[in-house]
Design an enzyme around this catalytic site. Structure first.
Site, PDB file in Angstrom:
ATOM      1  N   TRP A 105     -27.910 -13.930   8.123  1.00 58.15           N
ATOM      2  CA  TRP A 105     -27.149 -14.380   9.299  1.00 58.15           C
ATOM      3  C   TRP A 105     -28.077 -14.763  10.447  1.00 58.15           C
ATOM      4  CZ3 TRP A 105     -22.865 -16.010   7.724  1.00 58.15           C
ATOM      5  CH2 TRP A 105     -22.129 -15.332   6.754  1.00 58.15           C
ATOM      6  N   ASP A 175     -25.934 -10.747  17.788  1.00 56.94           N
ATOM      7  CA  ASP A 175     -24.784 -10.826  16.875  1.00 56.94           C
ATOM      8  C   ASP A 175     -24.525  -9.406  16.371  1.00 56.94           C
ATOM      9  OD1 ASP A 175     -23.083 -11.071  14.705  1.00 56.94           O
ATOM     10  OD2 ASP A 175     -24.292 -12.557  13.635  1.00 56.94           O
ATOM     11  N   LYS A 199     -15.242  -7.938  10.223  1.00 57.68           N
ATOM     12  CA  LYS A 199     -16.028  -6.911   9.546  1.00 57.68           C
ATOM     13  C   LYS A 199     -15.503  -5.532   9.922  1.00 57.68           C
ATOM     14  CE  LYS A 199     -18.363 -10.183   7.887  1.00 57.68           C
ATOM     15  NZ  LYS A 199     -19.525 -10.879   8.401  1.00 57.68           N
TER      16      LYS A 199
HETATM   17  C1  LIG Z   1     -20.057 -12.189   8.441  1.00 66.31           C
HETATM   18  C2  LIG Z   1     -21.102 -12.371   9.449  1.00 66.31           C
HETATM   19  C3  LIG Z   1     -21.248 -13.588  10.127  1.00 66.31           C
HETATM   20  C4  LIG Z   1     -20.390 -14.798   9.832  1.00 66.31           C
HETATM   21  O1  LIG Z   1     -19.125 -14.589  10.304  1.00 66.31           O
HETATM   22  P1  LIG Z   1     -18.012 -15.752  10.255  1.00 66.31           P
HETATM   23  O2  LIG Z   1     -16.987 -15.209  11.189  1.00 66.31           O
HETATM   24  O3  LIG Z   1     -17.568 -15.838   8.838  1.00 66.31           O
HETATM   25  O4  LIG Z   1     -18.637 -16.996  10.731  1.00 66.31           O
HETATM   26  C5  LIG Z   1     -22.217 -13.685  11.100  1.00 66.31           C
HETATM   27  N1  LIG Z   1     -23.019 -12.636  11.380  1.00 66.31           N
HETATM   28  C6  LIG Z   1     -22.898 -11.452  10.747  1.00 66.31           C
HETATM   29  C7  LIG Z   1     -23.809 -10.344  11.115  1.00 66.31           C
HETATM   30  C8  LIG Z   1     -21.943 -11.284   9.771  1.00 66.31           C
HETATM   31  O5  LIG Z   1     -21.846 -10.115   9.135  1.00 66.31           O
END
Ligand SMILES: *Cc1c(COP(=O)(O)O)cnc(C)c1O
Length: 363
Positions: A105, A175, A199
């Site tokens: 990511w 993030d 998540k």
């Molecule tokens: C799943 C995830 C993403 C991507 O998320 P989307 O909402 O599907 O774009 C980005 N960063 C992390 C850390 C993730 O676990």
């Protein structure tokens, strides 16, 4: 009805109480004769839902008043573009940003930024399959970088920053998708802290960005689509267009659920106890091994292997038959991964450990 223990990395387990409340309100939300899914986002009823969600999130996370909370679509991935497009358009910006690569990511965010700005990777743990967090105490951060970017919890590889990097005074962008609301964050240490909610917090299709007010462009930005400009959404209370009404509603319920559990400090304590149960077993097992260095282990995502691909496949199959779902690891790591987010009860982790012990005894 029979519910499994769902160890999916995302979309993932949600609190049963929240799901039951949503079910109760599905056909007739509080006497208005319709579902939240059928409601105008411009109605007073819906305005109350989104206002309450924001207020509850602010109080849960202790978000200072000079930060905006945006409820956006496009997932965390769309913020990969929005971040450079907004932050590098501010007065005095140089269009340079430094990224720390700790997994897929972070890498995707870096590659996306590099399409628009001068993005540089100042550290990486790719040399050991992202099984650790690089030492971030003295990185070659550029003097004129606009920001430093991290992915704080690495969903696929199972690592987490236990300490934030030394950004040498630069803005920190993080993030936190897979650790969102699993523990307290000192929001004031970040310029931007954001996460896709699917998540750890809610249904898919919503990303929450908490952004320091002075980092939001004053107006339109050349080369930045209207929808990606944070100003657009900040001025419209996250409703420039139709938002993900349903996801915001469910998240609002999860915020109340988290507060009822005692808030984020209590969640952290619970999550530490859950993770300890699993890691302690991995450390003593002769068959199963964690793939991450102990000092950087995530509380949320726990990858492990037997070292034998056939045995791993057998484990995934047998565990599913025992009501333990979605334990297959990400294809880039192999083996297994247990995601033990906020809504996974400790009983679920205990059931997994018991199953692993039994599996080990049989092999
Ligand atoms: C799943 C995830 C993403 C991507 O998320 P989307 O909402 O599907 O774009 C980005 N960063 C992390 C850390 C993730 O676990």
């Amino acid at each position: 009805m029979s519910r499994v223990y769902n160890f999916s990395a995302g979309p993932a387990v949600l609190p049963e109480d929240v799901l039951a409340e949503c079910a109760n309100e599905m056909l007739d939300y509080r006497g208005c004769g319709m579902s939240v899914m059928e409601m105008s986002h411009r109605s007073a009823m819906y305005q109350q839902i989104i206002d309450e969600a924001e207020a509850d999130l602010r109080s849960l996370m202790g978000i200072p008043s000079n930060y905006k909370v945006l409820f956006l679509q496009g997932g965390a991935s769309q913020q990969f573009s929005a971040i450079p497009l907004n932050l590098c358009a501010l007065p005095g910006a140089t269009g340079k940003a430094d990224y720390i690569l700790t997994g897929m990511w972070a890498k995707k965010a870096y590659q996306e930024a590099a399409r628009f700005i001068d993005a540089e990777a100042v550290a990486s743990s790719a040399d050991k399959t992202f099984s650790y967090i690089p030492n971030c105490s003295d990185l070659p951060i550029r003097d004129d970088a606009d920001y430093v970017y991290i992915c704080e919890n690495n969903t696929i590889y199972g690592t987490v920053y236990h300490e934030l990097p030394n950004t040498k005074g630069k803005l920190l962008v993080s993030d936190v998708s897979s650790m969102f609301l699993s523990q307290p964050h000192e929001v004031e240490k970040y310029g931007v802290i954001y996460g896709g909610v699917q998540k750890n917090v809610g249904p898919a299709g919503l990303v929450i960005s908490v952004i320091r007010e002075d980092l939001i462009p004053e107006g339109p930005v050349d080369g930045c689509p209207t929808m990606l400009n944070w100003r657009t959404q900040a001025d419209a209370g996250s409703m420039y267009n139709t938002p993900n009404c349903w996801a915001i509603y469910v998240c609002g319920k999860v915020f109340k659920w988290l507060a009822a559990q005692g808030g984020l400090a209590a969640m952290r304590e619970y999550n530490v106890a859950k993770a300890k149960l699993l890691y302690d077993f991995l450390d003593e097992s002769k068959l199963f091994h964690g793939t991450v260095v102990p000092e950087d282990r995530s509380l949320m995502n726990v990858p492990f292997v037997t070292g034998d691909a056939d045995l791993d496949a057998e484990f995934v199959r047998d565990s599913k038959a025992a009501g333990l779902e979605n334990l297959k690891g990400h294809r880039s790591v192999g083996g297994m991964r247990a995601s033990i987010y906020n809504a996974m009860p400790i009983e679920g982790v205990q059931a997994l450990v018991d199953f692993m012990k039994d599996f080990e005894a049989r092999h």
